[in-house]
Design a protein around this motif. Structure first.
Motif, PDB file in Angstrom:
ATOM      1  N   THR A  52      -0.370  -4.268  -4.682  1.00 43.26           N
ATOM      2  CA  THR A  52      -0.182  -2.863  -4.336  1.00 43.26           C
ATOM      3  C   THR A  52      -1.447  -2.047  -4.549  1.00 43.26           C
ATOM      4  O   THR A  52      -2.048  -2.082  -5.621  1.00 43.26           O
ATOM      5  N   VAL A  53      -1.836  -1.296  -3.518  1.00 47.42           N
ATOM      6  CA  VAL A  53      -2.961  -0.370  -3.608  1.00 47.42           C
ATOM      7  C   VAL A  53      -2.408   1.047  -3.521  1.00 47.42           C
ATOM      8  O   VAL A  53      -1.735   1.403  -2.546  1.00 47.42           O
TER       9      VAL A  53
ATOM     10  N   PHE B   5       6.766   1.888 -11.110  1.00 49.21           N
ATOM     11  CA  PHE B   5       6.345   0.821 -10.214  1.00 49.21           C
ATOM     12  C   PHE B   5       6.937  -0.493 -10.720  1.00 49.21           C
ATOM     13  O   PHE B   5       6.585  -0.957 -11.808  1.00 49.21           O
ATOM     14  N   LYS B   6       7.811  -1.090  -9.935  1.00 43.73           N
ATOM     15  CA  LYS B   6       8.440  -2.338 -10.345  1.00 43.73           C
ATOM     16  C   LYS B   6       7.445  -3.496 -10.296  1.00 43.73           C
ATOM     17  O   LYS B   6       6.456  -3.466  -9.568  1.00 43.73           O
TER      18      LYS B   6
ATOM     19  N   SER C 147       0.820  -1.209   0.000  1.00 43.57           N
ATOM     20  CA  SER C 147       0.000   0.000   0.000  1.00 43.57           C
ATOM     21  C   SER C 147       0.856   1.262   0.000  1.00 43.57           C
ATOM     22  O   SER C 147       1.933   1.297   0.591  1.00 43.57           O
ATOM     23  N   ILE C 148       0.311   2.265  -0.685  1.00 38.01           N
ATOM     24  CA  ILE C 148       0.859   3.621  -0.649  1.00 38.01           C
ATOM     25  C   ILE C 148      -0.287   4.500  -0.171  1.00 38.01           C
ATOM     26  O   ILE C 148      -1.366   4.515  -0.761  1.00 38.01           O
ATOM     27  N   GLY C 149      -0.086   5.212   0.907  1.00 35.73           N
ATOM     28  CA  GLY C 149      -1.171   5.881   1.597  1.00 35.73           C
ATOM     29  C   GLY C 149      -1.746   7.092   0.904  1.00 35.73           C
ATOM     30  O   GLY C 149      -1.244   7.599  -0.096  1.00 35.73           O
TER      31      GLY C 149
ATOM     32  N   ALA D 205      -2.460  -3.433  -7.962  1.00 34.52           N
ATOM     33  CA  ALA D 205      -3.765  -4.084  -8.076  1.00 34.52           C
ATOM     34  C   ALA D 205      -4.908  -3.085  -8.143  1.00 34.52           C
ATOM     35  O   ALA D 205      -5.886  -3.311  -8.844  1.00 34.52           O
ATOM     36  N   GLU D 206      -4.759  -1.987  -7.421  1.00 32.39           N
ATOM     37  CA  GLU D 206      -5.861  -1.019  -7.330  1.00 32.39           C
ATOM     38  C   GLU D 206      -5.316   0.395  -7.330  1.00 32.39           C
ATOM     39  O   GLU D 206      -4.357   0.697  -6.608  1.00 32.39           O
ATOM     40  N   ILE D 207      -5.941   1.245  -8.126  1.00 29.78           N
ATOM     41  CA  ILE D 207      -5.566   2.655  -8.191  1.00 29.78           C
ATOM     42  C   ILE D 207      -6.709   3.445  -7.575  1.00 29.78           C
ATOM     43  O   ILE D 207      -7.824   3.453  -8.090  1.00 29.78           O
TER      44      ILE D 207
END
Length: 435
Positions: free
Chosen positions: A222-223, A215-216, A198-200, A246-248
């Motif tokens: 990854t969200v 993004f590797k 996750s990236i907040g 996985a989610e933007i």
């Protein structure tokens, strides 16, 4: 009498228990001074945590936290920097942490304006909330390399480090908290490891110099949080280097200036207004994508999109998702079942003038489906998409423009075409021709 005796024994036992625990805690968490630093020591576990300076600092001093300290004849490993330990220390110039340091506490080095160099221990795992917030804002704190051991970067950890130009993450980072690098206005690029989950929210908002993010390839989980890259007018390049994201999230890249976008096969959701108000001229949506949220790609400025492919995995397209994205000439929807169609998912011009290509067997469904039935030109030829940088025309191929007119290969220029070779029919986006 026996009951009174039992009650008395219980009270004595409770008193002894509390006294023992209190004594144990006082022994294991005692704060002491060793050299010029204060530590909270635990002689049972043989560890120490640095809690600050033991004396008034000198101007522009260098802080070195040793690997071990001696206390009462016991060698203790220094495993942490306590919260608030050096908060607002404007004399601190350089930080070198113990190789055994695993945790940096909340605000440990926050608002240290003169910090220029930070060397982090090779076993560091957790960087606490606001640990380095507002640091080095006199222009000295320009770069930081996080060791490969780091797993967690908590909320606001590096927020408002306005001189920070480059950050290198290790390949074990699992999360970046909300506002993690907010207002790091000198950052120009950022590479995210595939280990991220996750990236907040707002993690990179107000990073006004940020031009490129990559993004590797990774775990496919990854969200990207809401408004993560919100309103970055300099952000033009977003590279997905393989499956990973996985989610933007909602408004993740709203109001940037991205022109070319190819989503990885791992993405299943593009959230509300995720790429609204950019400058897209090329968009590749890949198989695996299921949900396209409301306003997801609305308002693409400049030239905009001419062609759009919707993969067969898509089940839902939100309202205004592709509203005002450019002069669309061809739309291909590969889904056998028409995706749910939100209010005004496309603007009026595509409905009237664009060619909609759908699977042959699904044509009757699209002719009756809400939203889709409003297209004036629905065709039943399903095609695949190729992006070709240089194309050598083969003699056995037949080329057609998007209206179905046969084109002499000698007259082909860069553009979008339908190509037939035997039983194979594909759509090609040609950027240049080599004859």
């Amino acid at each position: 009498m026996k009951g009174i005796f039992y009650k008395w024994c219980s009270k004595v036992a409770l008193f002894v228990f509390i006294t023992t625990i209190a004594g144990s805690l006082s022994m294991s968490a005692k704060e002491v001074t060793i050299g010029k630093l204060k530590y909270k020591v635990n002689t049972t576990d043989k560890i120490a945590k640095c809690s600050g300076l033991a004396e008034e600092p000198t101007k522009n001093y260098n802080l070195v936290i040793p690997n071990t300290v001696e206390y009462n004849g016991v060698t203790l490993k220094v495993t942490a920097v306590e919260k608030d330990a050096f908060w607002f220390d404007n004399y601190l110039k350089k930080v070198t942490l113990s190789d055994y340091t695993e945790t940096i506490g909340s605000r440990a080095f926050a608002s240290c304006d003169n910090i220029s160099i930070v060397s982090l221990g090779k076993k560091l795992k957790i960087i606490g909330s606001e640990a380095f917030a507002h640091c080095g804002n006199n222009g000295t704190f320009t770069s930081v390399n996080l060791p490969s051991s780091v797993e967690i970067i908590r909320d606001h950890a590096f927020m408002d480090c306005r001189s920070l130009v480059s950050v290198t993450l290790g390949d074990k980072v699992q999360s970046i908290g909300d506002y993690g690098f907010w207002n790091c206005e000198a950052l120009t690029s950022f590479i995210f490891p595939g280990s991220l989950n996750s990236i907040g929210e707002m993690a990179f908002a107000s990073c006004d110099a940020l031009y490129e993010v990559s993004f590797k390839s990774g775990n496919g989980k990854t969200v990207i949080g809401a408004k993560c890259f919100d309103n970055l007018k300099s952000l033009a390049v977003v590279n997905f280097l393989g499956p990973g994201v996985a989610e933007i999230g909602p408004s993740a890249f709203i109001n940037c200036r991205i022109e070319w976008l190819s989503l990885p096969t791992s993405v299943h959701t593009v959230g509300e207004a995720a790429f609204c108000s950019n400058r897209l001229t090329f968009l590749e949506l890949t198989e695996g994508l299921k949900i396209i949220g409301d306003y997801a790609f609305e308002d693409q400025y400049g030239v905009g999109l001419r062609a759009l492919d919707i993969p067969s995995s898509v089940t839902s397209i939100g309202k205004h998702a592709f509203y005002s994205v450019g002069e669309l000439e061809t739309i291909q929807c590969k889904a056998l079942t028409p995706p749910a169609y939100g209010e005004e998912a496309f603007s009026i011009n595509p409905l009237r003038f664009a060619d909609l290509w759908v699977p042959q067997a699904s044509l009757p469904l699209y002719l009756k489906a809400s939203g889709w039935k409003e297209f004036y030109h629905i065709n039943n030829v399903a095609t695949s998409v190729e992006l070709i940088e240089t194309e050598t025309i083969e003699s056995e191929e037949e080329w057609f423009d998007l209206r179905g007119n046969c084109i002499n290969p000698e007259n082909i220029s860069a553009g979008i075409y339908i190509v037939r070779r035997g039983e194979s029919v594909v759509k090609r986006v040609i950027s240049s021709i080599q004859k």
